[in-house]
Design an enzyme around this catalytic site. Structure first.
Site, PDB file in Angstrom:
ATOM      1  CB  SER A  56      -1.175   0.127   1.086  1.00  0.00           C
ATOM      2  OG  SER A  56      -0.076   0.216   2.772  1.00  0.00           O
ATOM      3  CB  VAL A  79      -8.794   2.056 -21.172  1.00  0.00           C
ATOM      4  CG1 VAL A  79      -7.313   2.616 -21.394  1.00  0.00           C
ATOM      5  CG2 VAL A  79      -9.422   1.566 -21.407  1.00  0.00           C
ATOM      6  NE  ARG A  80     -10.717  -5.434 -22.559  1.00  0.00           N
ATOM      7  CZ  ARG A  80     -10.487  -6.071 -23.075  1.00  0.00           C
ATOM      8  NH1 ARG A  80      -9.408  -7.285 -22.968  1.00  0.00           N
ATOM      9  NH2 ARG A  80     -11.164  -6.326 -24.114  1.00  0.00           N
ATOM     10  CG  HIS A  81      -4.061  -2.812 -16.105  1.00  0.00           C
ATOM     11  ND1 HIS A  81      -3.454  -3.843 -15.990  1.00  0.00           N
ATOM     12  CD2 HIS A  81      -4.507  -3.119 -18.101  1.00  0.00           C
ATOM     13  CE1 HIS A  81      -3.554  -4.385 -16.769  1.00  0.00           C
ATOM     14  NE2 HIS A  81      -3.658  -4.321 -17.875  1.00  0.00           N
ATOM     15  CB  SER A  90     -10.718  13.495 -28.854  1.00  0.00           C
ATOM     16  OG  SER A  90     -12.065  13.047 -29.337  1.00  0.00           O
ATOM     17  CD  GLN A  91     -10.210   6.978 -33.699  1.00  0.00           C
ATOM     18  OE1 GLN A  91     -11.029   6.774 -33.150  1.00  0.00           O
ATOM     19  NE2 GLN A  91      -9.598   6.818 -34.026  1.00  0.00           N
ATOM     20  NE  ARG A 142     -16.377   9.419 -33.140  1.00  0.00           N
ATOM     21  CZ  ARG A 142     -15.907   9.467 -31.622  1.00  0.00           C
ATOM     22  NH1 ARG A 142     -14.973   9.566 -30.959  1.00  0.00           N
ATOM     23  NH2 ARG A 142     -17.806   9.644 -30.785  1.00  0.00           N
ATOM     24  CB  ALA A 159       4.705   2.168  -7.761  1.00  0.00           C
ATOM     25  NE  ARG A 169      -2.993  -6.341 -19.731  1.00  0.00           N
ATOM     26  CZ  ARG A 169      -3.707  -6.507 -20.390  1.00  0.00           C
ATOM     27  NH1 ARG A 169      -4.243  -7.934 -21.321  1.00  0.00           N
ATOM     28  NH2 ARG A 169      -4.988  -5.810 -20.712  1.00  0.00           N
TER      29      ARG A 169
END
Length: 227
Positions: A56, A79-81, A90-91, A142, A159, A169
């Site tokens: 922690s 982004v699942r993390h 941004s598209q 898009r 960290a 990963r």
């Protein structure tokens, strides 16, 4: 084509982690602890923190990366993390005329597949250009873009989350592009905080076990035979 750069981080991350751990058992405050702890004390304390798993304290230091030359396939995984912060190109607002795209190595190595892939990307580009020429806003145009489309993203993780990210990963079972990203991010943080990330990586390397079962890549078994 992939670019990964650590653009900022918590100063003296090992000192901050050691201070946070020492504070839990100290009568004095954080500022006083920061001033009093020697580099030797910090090194020993961080080693102990890692050994006992008091992670922690790792959450008090963060690292921010600028990432370019990656695909939307990668960022959909990234982004699942959820214990992280993201700011992505941004598209909706950035026009994708002459968009770059990422070609997987398995496609690039096969001339016929590579030709078909390039043709498809050309078709996608033509469709996007035609839609916008017809007055369709890029936020709707898009929708025809490929997952291979190149994107840019800024990523901040503490960290502890980085250790978890590297565990998953950097594994050989991870998809090739996000594995390449993780390996480059790990090299970046090790350069500025070698002790915190000395044992970072997949569990077969860090803890001599593998959760993949029958899907294991065989790396752990190979390391065991060499040992």
């Amino acid at each position: 084509m992939m670019k990964v750069k650590l653009i900022c981080h918590t100063p003296e991350p090992e000192r901050t982690v050691a201070m946070a751990a020492r504070l839990c058992y100290s009568a004095v405050g954080a500022e006083q602890l920061l001033e009093k702890m020697s580099d030797e004390v910090i090194g020993k304390l961080v080693d102990k923190i890692i050994t006992v798993g008091h992670l922690s304290t790792f959450e008090h230091v963060s690292f921010t990366f600028a990432v370019e030359g990656v695909s939307r396939v990668l960022t959909h995984q990234l982004v699942r993390h959820r214990l992280a912060s993201y700011s992505q190109q941004s598209q909706r607002y950035v026009k994708e005329h002459d968009f770059e795209y990422i070609t997987p190595p398995s496609i690039a190595a096969n001339p016929v597949a590579a030709s078909k892939f390039r043709a498809l990307m050309d078709t996608v580009q033509a469709a996007y250009d035609e839609l916008t020429a017809l007055g369709v806003h890029q936020e709707d145009a898009r929708y025809c873009l490929a997952n291979a489309t190149e994107t840019k993203i800024v990523v901040t993780m503490n960290a502890r989350e980085l250790l978890h990210f590297f565990e998953l990963r950097c594994c050989n079972r991870a998809q090739w592009e996000i594995r390449a990203l993780a390996e480059r991010m790990l090299a970046e943080v090790r350069a500025v905080s070698p002790q915190l990330f000395a044992k970072a990586g997949p569990t077969c390397v860090t803890s001599a076990y593998c959760d993949e079962g029958e899907l294991s890549c065989g790396r752990l078994a190979a390391m065991s035979r060499k040992a």
